[in-house]
Design a protein around this motif. Structure first.
Motif, mmCIF file in Angstrom:
data_model
loop_
_atom_site.group_PDB
_atom_site.id
_atom_site.type_symbol
_atom_site.label_atom_id
_atom_site.label_comp_id
_atom_site.label_asym_id
_atom_site.label_seq_id
_atom_site.Cartn_x
_atom_site.Cartn_y
_atom_site.Cartn_z
ATOM 1 N N GLN A 59 8.799 -3.950 -5.190
ATOM 2 C CA GLN A 59 7.938 -4.871 -4.440
ATOM 3 C C GLN A 59 8.392 -6.311 -4.636
ATOM 4 O O GLN A 59 8.453 -7.096 -3.674
ATOM 5 C CB GLN A 59 6.482 -4.711 -4.879
ATOM 6 C CG GLN A 59 5.878 -3.350 -4.536
ATOM 7 C CD GLN A 59 4.489 -3.172 -5.128
ATOM 8 O OE1 GLN A 59 4.256 -3.477 -6.295
ATOM 9 N NE2 GLN A 59 3.560 -2.675 -4.316
ATOM 10 N N ARG A 60 8.712 -6.665 -5.853
ATOM 11 C CA ARG A 60 9.159 -8.032 -6.137
ATOM 12 C C ARG A 60 10.482 -8.337 -5.427
ATOM 13 O O ARG A 60 10.662 -9.426 -4.873
ATOM 14 C CB ARG A 60 9.314 -8.226 -7.643
ATOM 15 C CG ARG A 60 8.012 -8.280 -8.423
ATOM 16 C CD ARG A 60 8.293 -8.324 -9.920
ATOM 17 N NE ARG A 60 9.136 -9.452 -10.290
ATOM 18 C CZ ARG A 60 9.764 -9.561 -11.458
ATOM 19 N NH1 ARG A 60 9.640 -8.603 -12.373
ATOM 20 N NH2 ARG A 60 10.505 -10.622 -11.722
ATOM 21 N N LEU A 61 11.400 -7.377 -5.432
ATOM 22 C CA LEU A 61 12.702 -7.622 -4.816
ATOM 23 C C LEU A 61 12.571 -7.791 -3.305
ATOM 24 O O LEU A 61 13.244 -8.640 -2.704
ATOM 25 C CB LEU A 61 13.653 -6.468 -5.143
ATOM 26 C CG LEU A 61 15.107 -6.643 -4.680
ATOM 27 C CD1 LEU A 61 15.707 -7.939 -5.211
ATOM 28 C CD2 LEU A 61 15.950 -5.439 -5.112
ATOM 29 N N HIS A 116 0.803 -1.230 0.000
ATOM 30 C CA HIS A 116 0.000 0.000 0.000
ATOM 31 C C HIS A 116 0.835 1.280 0.000
ATOM 32 O O HIS A 116 0.374 2.300 -0.528
ATOM 33 C CB HIS A 116 -0.942 -0.002 1.210
ATOM 34 C CG HIS A 116 -1.929 -1.121 1.210
ATOM 35 N ND1 HIS A 116 -3.131 -1.046 0.528
ATOM 36 C CD2 HIS A 116 -1.889 -2.349 1.782
ATOM 37 C CE1 HIS A 116 -3.791 -2.177 0.683
ATOM 38 N NE2 HIS A 116 -3.067 -2.980 1.447
ATOM 39 N N TRP A 117 2.035 1.223 0.576
ATOM 40 C CA TRP A 117 2.823 2.440 0.678
ATOM 41 C C TRP A 117 3.901 2.567 -0.397
ATOM 42 O O TRP A 117 4.266 3.681 -0.776
ATOM 43 C CB TRP A 117 3.459 2.545 2.067
ATOM 44 C CG TRP A 117 2.526 3.178 3.045
ATOM 45 C CD1 TRP A 117 1.652 2.549 3.885
ATOM 46 C CD2 TRP A 117 2.347 4.574 3.266
ATOM 47 N NE1 TRP A 117 0.944 3.465 4.621
ATOM 48 C CE2 TRP A 117 1.357 4.726 4.264
ATOM 49 C CE3 TRP A 117 2.932 5.722 2.727
ATOM 50 C CZ2 TRP A 117 0.936 5.966 4.726
ATOM 51 C CZ3 TRP A 117 2.514 6.960 3.187
ATOM 52 C CH2 TRP A 117 1.538 7.076 4.173
ATOM 53 N N PHE A 118 4.423 1.444 -0.878
ATOM 54 C CA PHE A 118 5.421 1.535 -1.955
ATOM 55 C C PHE A 118 4.877 2.344 -3.143
ATOM 56 O O PHE A 118 5.564 3.242 -3.645
ATOM 57 C CB PHE A 118 5.871 0.151 -2.393
ATOM 58 C CG PHE A 118 7.057 -0.375 -1.624
ATOM 59 C CD1 PHE A 118 7.224 -0.072 -0.269
ATOM 60 C CD2 PHE A 118 8.013 -1.175 -2.234
ATOM 61 C CE1 PHE A 118 8.310 -0.556 0.443
ATOM 62 C CE2 PHE A 118 9.113 -1.659 -1.532
ATOM 63 C CZ PHE A 118 9.266 -1.359 -0.195
ATOM 64 N N LEU A 123 7.530 3.977 -5.529
ATOM 65 C CA LEU A 123 8.413 2.848 -5.744
ATOM 66 C C LEU A 123 7.764 1.922 -6.772
ATOM 67 O O LEU A 123 6.552 1.958 -6.983
ATOM 68 C CB LEU A 123 8.675 2.112 -4.432
ATOM 69 C CG LEU A 123 9.266 2.969 -3.305
ATOM 70 C CD1 LEU A 123 9.580 2.112 -2.088
ATOM 71 C CD2 LEU A 123 10.516 3.701 -3.769
ATOM 72 N N THR A 124 8.562 1.099 -7.403
ATOM 73 C CA THR A 124 8.113 0.342 -8.563
ATOM 74 C C THR A 124 7.641 -1.059 -8.185
ATOM 75 O O THR A 124 7.862 -1.539 -7.067
ATOM 76 C CB THR A 124 9.258 0.222 -9.577
ATOM 77 O OG1 THR A 124 10.312 -0.591 -8.998
ATOM 78 C CG2 THR A 124 9.812 1.604 -9.928
ATOM 79 N N THR A 125 7.026 -1.707 -9.145
ATOM 80 C CA THR A 125 6.640 -3.105 -8.931
ATOM 81 C C THR A 125 7.872 -3.982 -8.751
ATOM 82 O O THR A 125 7.815 -4.992 -8.038
ATOM 83 C CB THR A 125 5.800 -3.628 -10.109
ATOM 84 O OG1 THR A 125 6.517 -3.418 -11.340
ATOM 85 C CG2 THR A 125 4.465 -2.909 -10.184
#
Length: 296
Positions: free
Chosen positions: A242-244, A230-232, A237-239
């Motif tokens: 999130q994946r990393l 929700h905050w990224f 910040l990018t997908t």
């Protein structure tokens, strides 16, 4: 230099005097401290009001418990406009006498720094030890997006302007799982373009006990996952970020499962690997790079 200190308290009678004594024992900042003690819904007679009566502090009593994250921001919102540097001291921690002066000197040398962090001595039932011994935290934005490397807001001094620019409207539920709120704070400051600095000097005594938030690993995981989901995006910040992060979680499960021979952890890590092998491999390289460079 003007400092604003916020100390959230919840059933803190056993700790608060030690924390306040450490604040008012700071070298070179006498007369330049504004201290707020925020009683976060502790019922009488367990609250600390009578214990702190002799200290020159502002006492705010919240009628209900909202959590340390909310209490910190209640205190911050009431600091005077002349405040230059802010710190959130947990009720059960204590600063060394040069905490404020040394970290403020670091921040004053470089206006691009949003916050500065110190090393700490950890006290627990088995004794005490220095937190960062052979390794150090890397406070680059690129690294903190993958894993938080600080254990407590108590080890950090923050530039007031960096907090003001967040322009957060702290309303409930701002963060439903607030255990990782400090990680969100560091990311939010760095996402504005600020940098962060670390000194290896031990300036904090951190008291580790069974009720500490970092021991609630399931809630910590929920809190971090909420921030990532929700905050990224709100921090632009990018997908891939999130994946990393998720890849790092998976790789850590694999490593922990192998080291402890815990099949549950290992299988959980394999699930991450199957879903996103590219991210897990990138996280493996991230951990390997940190280990090679003696980073946490």
């Amino acid at each position: 230099m003007n400092f604003g200190i916020v100390i959230p308290v919840y059933f803190g009678r056993s700790f608060i005097q030690r924390a306040l004594d450490s604040v008012f024992a700071q070298d070179g900042v006498s007369g330049h401290l504004t201290v707020f003690v925020i009683e976060d819904g502790t019922p009488e007679p367990e609250n600390v009001e009578n214990l702190i009566a002799a200290y020159p502090v502002h006492y705010v009593k919240l009628p209900e418990n909202h959590g340390v994250f909310y209490a910190r921001w209640v205190g911050f919102s009431q600091l005077p406009n002349t405040t230059e540097f802010c710190a959130f001291l947990d009720q059960d921690d204590a600063w060394h006498p040069k905490f404020l002066s040394h970290l403020a000197a670091i921040l004053m040398q470089d206006e691009t720094l949003g916050f500065a962090a110190c090393n700490a001595r950890i006290f627990n039932t088995h004794g005490n030890y220095v937190l960062y011994r052979d390794r150090r935290p890397n406070l680059l934005f690129a690294d903190l997006k993958v894993a938080n490397q600080l254990i407590s807001p108590s080890q950090v001094l923050i530039r007031r302007d960096a907090l003001e620019k967040l322009n957060w409207n702290i309303d409930l539920p701002f963060l439903p799982y607030p255990v990782a709120d400090d990680w969100l704070l560091w990311l939010s400051i760095l996402s504005q373009g600020y940098q962060a600095a670390y000194t290896h000097e031990v300036l904090l005594d951190y008291y580790d006990h069974a009720d500490g938030a970092h021991h609630r690993k399931d809630i910590m995981a929920q809190s971090e996952e909420y921030i990532v989901e929700h905050w990224f995006p709100r921090l632009q910040l990018t997908t891939w970020d999130q994946r990393l992060y998720k890849g790092r979680i998976g790789w850590d499960h694999i490593v922990q499962g192998l080291r402890s021979k815990n099949l549950h952890d290992f299988v959980k890590g394999l699930h991450y690997l199957v879903r996103d092998p590219i991210a897990v491999n990138a996280a493996r390289q991230f951990r390997r790079r940190h280990r090679k460079n003696h980073i946490v």
